[in-house]
Design a protein around this motif. Sequence first.
Motif, PDB file in Angstrom:
ATOM      1  N   GLU A 166       0.798  -1.072  -0.094  1.00 41.24           N
ATOM      2  CA  GLU A 166       0.005  -0.029  -0.078  1.00 41.24           C
ATOM      3  C   GLU A 166       0.841   1.348  -0.037  1.00 41.24           C
ATOM      4  N   ARG A 167       1.888   1.231   0.875  1.00 40.64           N
ATOM      5  CA  ARG A 167       2.813   2.476   0.788  1.00 40.64           C
ATOM      6  C   ARG A 167       3.327   2.504  -0.502  1.00 40.64           C
ATOM      7  N   ALA A 169       2.737   1.323  -3.460  1.00 39.78           N
ATOM      8  CA  ALA A 169       1.725   1.834  -4.703  1.00 39.78           C
ATOM      9  C   ALA A 169       1.252   3.374  -4.437  1.00 39.78           C
ATOM     10  N   LYS A 170       1.217   3.807  -3.228  1.00 40.38           N
ATOM     11  CA  LYS A 170       0.755   5.262  -2.958  1.00 40.38           C
ATOM     12  C   LYS A 170       1.892   6.214  -3.197  1.00 40.38           C
ATOM     13  N   ASP A 171       2.950   5.958  -2.918  1.00 39.50           N
ATOM     14  CA  ASP A 171       4.116   6.702  -3.116  1.00 39.50           C
ATOM     15  C   ASP A 171       4.969   6.598  -4.261  1.00 39.50           C
ATOM     16  N   GLN A 173       6.246   6.998  -7.671  1.00 43.11           N
ATOM     17  CA  GLN A 173       6.207   8.172  -8.731  1.00 43.11           C
ATOM     18  C   GLN A 173       6.928   7.864 -10.039  1.00 43.11           C
TER      19      GLN A 173
END
Length: 184
Positions: A166-167, A169-171, A173
């Motif tokens: 999750e982290r 995928a979220k972060d 760039q």
Amino acid sequence: MKAIPRYPVLAAAILAMVLPSARAAEEEPENWQVGVTLGKDGWLTYRNARFGSTLPIPPGMKALRPPDNGGGQAFASLDGKVKIVVGGHFNVDGMGSVEESWKAALAEKDRTITYKKKTAEWYVVSGTTKDGSGFYEKYVADAKYCAGWSITYPQADEKKYVPWIERMAKDFQPNLGKGDDTVE
């Protein structure tokens, strides 16, 4: 020589840049460094200088030998059970298109896809493999550049790795076209 671990399909060009170097690291010791910054919580941030993408890397991961062309980076847990691959490449003649990479990801043998999502610019595929590994992969492309990352991990320990995924995928760039190597 030890067998190179099987990574999920992400984009053949990205993995081709990273895996030969992992094999070379087993054959000949060298001095090399990987550009990462360490966060206060122990997570690293890897930045691919050539193509510009960044990805947070969980604590306890070690960098494998980087490819000579600077196209990406592989990381592995100390016990070798978790593998992360991140990289980028040029989208030459549309060979790295989201649609073609998506089709290849869905056609990969010996895995069960439990989640998939695609847009015109990116896709995500996750699930399990025949050997009991969980996987998650994200791929992003535009007309000139491609970037992506994948993680494989023991499926039996999925609850431990879901917060990592999750982290990441979220972060993640992709920063397509914002690296040192650009197409005019």
